[in-house]
Scaffold this motif. Structure first.
Motif, PDB file in Angstrom:
ATOM      1  N   GLY A   1       0.888  -1.150   0.060  1.00  0.00           N
ATOM      2  CA  GLY A   1      -0.167  -0.007   0.091  1.00  0.00           C
ATOM      3  C   GLY A   1       0.776   1.257  -0.124  1.00  0.00           C
ATOM      4  O   GLY A   1       0.223   2.165  -0.521  1.00  0.00           O
ATOM      5  N   ASP A   2       2.013   1.212   0.511  1.00  0.00           N
ATOM      6  CA  ASP A   2       2.822   2.507   0.539  1.00  0.00           C
ATOM      7  C   ASP A   2       3.646   2.553  -0.596  1.00  0.00           C
ATOM      8  O   ASP A   2       4.100   3.507  -0.755  1.00  0.00           O
ATOM      9  CB  ASP A   2       3.680   2.538   1.698  1.00  0.00           C
ATOM     10  N   THR A   3       3.759   1.761  -1.519  1.00  0.00           N
ATOM     11  CA  THR A   3       4.634   1.756  -2.625  1.00  0.00           C
ATOM     12  C   THR A   3       3.993   1.756  -4.093  1.00  0.00           C
ATOM     13  O   THR A   3       4.452   2.191  -4.936  1.00  0.00           O
ATOM     14  CB  THR A   3       5.730   0.754  -2.589  1.00  0.00           C
ATOM     15  N   LEU A   4       2.910   0.888  -4.063  1.00  0.00           N
ATOM     16  CA  LEU A   4       2.411   0.711  -5.269  1.00  0.00           C
ATOM     17  C   LEU A   4       1.748   2.169  -5.972  1.00  0.00           C
ATOM     18  O   LEU A   4       1.165   2.636  -5.477  1.00  0.00           O
ATOM     19  CB  LEU A   4       1.111  -0.365  -5.078  1.00  0.00           C
ATOM     20  N   GLU A   5       2.264   2.241  -7.278  1.00  0.00           N
ATOM     21  CA  GLU A   5       1.583   3.420  -7.882  1.00  0.00           C
ATOM     22  C   GLU A   5       1.031   2.870  -9.301  1.00  0.00           C
ATOM     23  O   GLU A   5       0.082   3.803  -9.609  1.00  0.00           O
ATOM     24  CB  GLU A   5       2.979   4.065  -8.565  1.00  0.00           C
ATOM     25  N   GLU A   6       1.111   1.774  -9.702  1.00  0.00           N
ATOM     26  CA  GLU A   6      -0.046   1.605 -10.652  1.00  0.00           C
ATOM     27  C   GLU A   6      -0.359  -0.081 -10.536  1.00  0.00           C
ATOM     28  O   GLU A   6       0.370  -0.913 -10.143  1.00  0.00           O
ATOM     29  CB  GLU A   6       0.757   1.344 -12.146  1.00  0.00           C
ATOM     30  N   LEU A   7      -1.709  -0.283 -10.546  1.00  0.00           N
ATOM     31  CA  LEU A   7      -2.257  -1.477 -10.519  1.00  0.00           C
ATOM     32  C   LEU A   7      -3.148  -1.817 -11.719  1.00  0.00           C
ATOM     33  O   LEU A   7      -4.096  -0.965 -12.050  1.00  0.00           O
ATOM     34  CB  LEU A   7      -3.125  -1.650  -9.230  1.00  0.00           C
TER      35      LEU A   7
ATOM     36  N   LYS B   1      -0.325   5.519  -2.665  1.00  0.00           N
ATOM     37  CA  LYS B   1       0.511   6.277  -3.602  1.00  0.00           C
ATOM     38  C   LYS B   1      -0.087   6.131  -5.224  1.00  0.00           C
ATOM     39  O   LYS B   1       0.395   6.375  -6.159  1.00  0.00           O
ATOM     40  CB  LYS B   1       1.834   5.930  -3.914  1.00  0.00           C
ATOM     41  N   LEU B   2      -1.306   5.147  -5.174  1.00  0.00           N
ATOM     42  CA  LEU B   2      -1.593   4.617  -6.646  1.00  0.00           C
ATOM     43  C   LEU B   2      -2.282   5.762  -7.444  1.00  0.00           C
ATOM     44  O   LEU B   2      -3.045   6.790  -6.970  1.00  0.00           O
ATOM     45  CB  LEU B   2      -2.928   3.572  -6.274  1.00  0.00           C
ATOM     46  N   LYS B   3      -1.483   6.004  -8.557  1.00  0.00           N
ATOM     47  CA  LYS B   3      -1.746   7.013  -9.417  1.00  0.00           C
ATOM     48  C   LYS B   3      -2.611   6.492 -10.780  1.00  0.00           C
ATOM     49  O   LYS B   3      -3.298   7.150 -11.239  1.00  0.00           O
ATOM     50  CB  LYS B   3      -0.333   7.289 -10.130  1.00  0.00           C
ATOM     51  N   VAL B   4      -2.408   5.136 -10.964  1.00  0.00           N
ATOM     52  CA  VAL B   4      -2.999   4.513 -12.333  1.00  0.00           C
ATOM     53  C   VAL B   4      -3.542   3.258 -11.670  1.00  0.00           C
ATOM     54  O   VAL B   4      -3.139   2.445 -11.108  1.00  0.00           O
ATOM     55  CB  VAL B   4      -1.897   4.088 -13.253  1.00  0.00           C
ATOM     56  N   LEU B   5      -5.010   3.098 -11.898  1.00  0.00           N
ATOM     57  CA  LEU B   5      -5.653   1.960 -11.940  1.00  0.00           C
ATOM     58  C   LEU B   5      -6.376   1.577 -13.107  1.00  0.00           C
ATOM     59  O   LEU B   5      -7.336   2.347 -13.555  1.00  0.00           O
ATOM     60  CB  LEU B   5      -6.872   2.142 -10.614  1.00  0.00           C
TER      61      LEU B   5
END
Length: 193
Positions: free
Chosen positions: A92-98, A116-120
């Motif tokens: 949860g603290d590092t993922l930027e794109e899923l 930090k999720l920017k792209v989903l």
């Protein structure tokens, strides 16, 4: 029937093919395994340097064993049988794109852990209610969402209200379904010029 491929076997194959050590690699691709991977097992914890992990096009049902992946930024899980976001707290603290399109996700509970999720990319899942969609508002960094092919989007695209309704509910989005979001108020200016 063939036994599913384990992560350990998939990693061994990948190391052989790529000539890299999984424990040192920044990008690891375990997509389209034959027979497919069904479990994200504990062997994933060896990927301590991995920033980009692809497990798409397998038969994974649950997101598990990501706790060792302290540097994971991009996770690709498209075309699996995943039903929910449980298991993502570990990254949860590092993922930027899923990238999790073509799965069986109906409820978005637990999505808020991805600070930090920017792209989903969550197209072609089973989300059908605005109540679930609104949970995406708990993602402070989300700017790019692909949601096409969910029952909710299909219903509102049919009557032409999708983009407007979705962006009203998620005002921070810069891109929706691959199209840049244009905000009305910004265009109008303040009328003084």
């Amino acid at each position: 029937m063939a036994k599913p491929t384990t992560i350990k076997e998939a990693l061994a194959r990948w190391e052989e093919k790529s000539g890299e050590k999984a424990s040192e690699a920044k990008a690891v691709k375990l997509y389209s395994q034959i027979p497919p991977v069904e479990k994200m097992d504990a062997a994933l914890s060896t990927l301590v340097n991995c920033e980009r992990l692809s497990l798409s096009t397998n038969c994974i049902e649950k997101i598990t064993n990501l706790n060792g992946l302290k540097n994971l930024r991009i996770l690709s899980l498209g075309r699996n049988n995943i039903k929910n976001f449980n298991g993502l707290e570990a990254v949860g603290d590092t993922l930027e794109e899923l990238w999790i399109s073509y799965n069986l996700i109906e409820k978005l509970k637990g999505v808020h852990v991805m600070k930090k999720l920017k792209v989903l990319y969550i197209s072609n899942n089973l989300v059908k209610e605005w109540g679930e969609f609104l949970k995406l508002g708990d993602l402070p960094a989300l700017v790019d969402l692909v949601f096409v092919g969910n029952p909710l989007e299909e219903k509102h695209s049919a009557d032409g209200t999708w983009i407007e309704e979705a962006t009203k509910r998620l005002p921070k989005l810069k891109k929706l379904d691959g199209t840049p979001v244009i905000k009305q108020d910004e265009e109008e200016g303040d009328g003084d010029s």
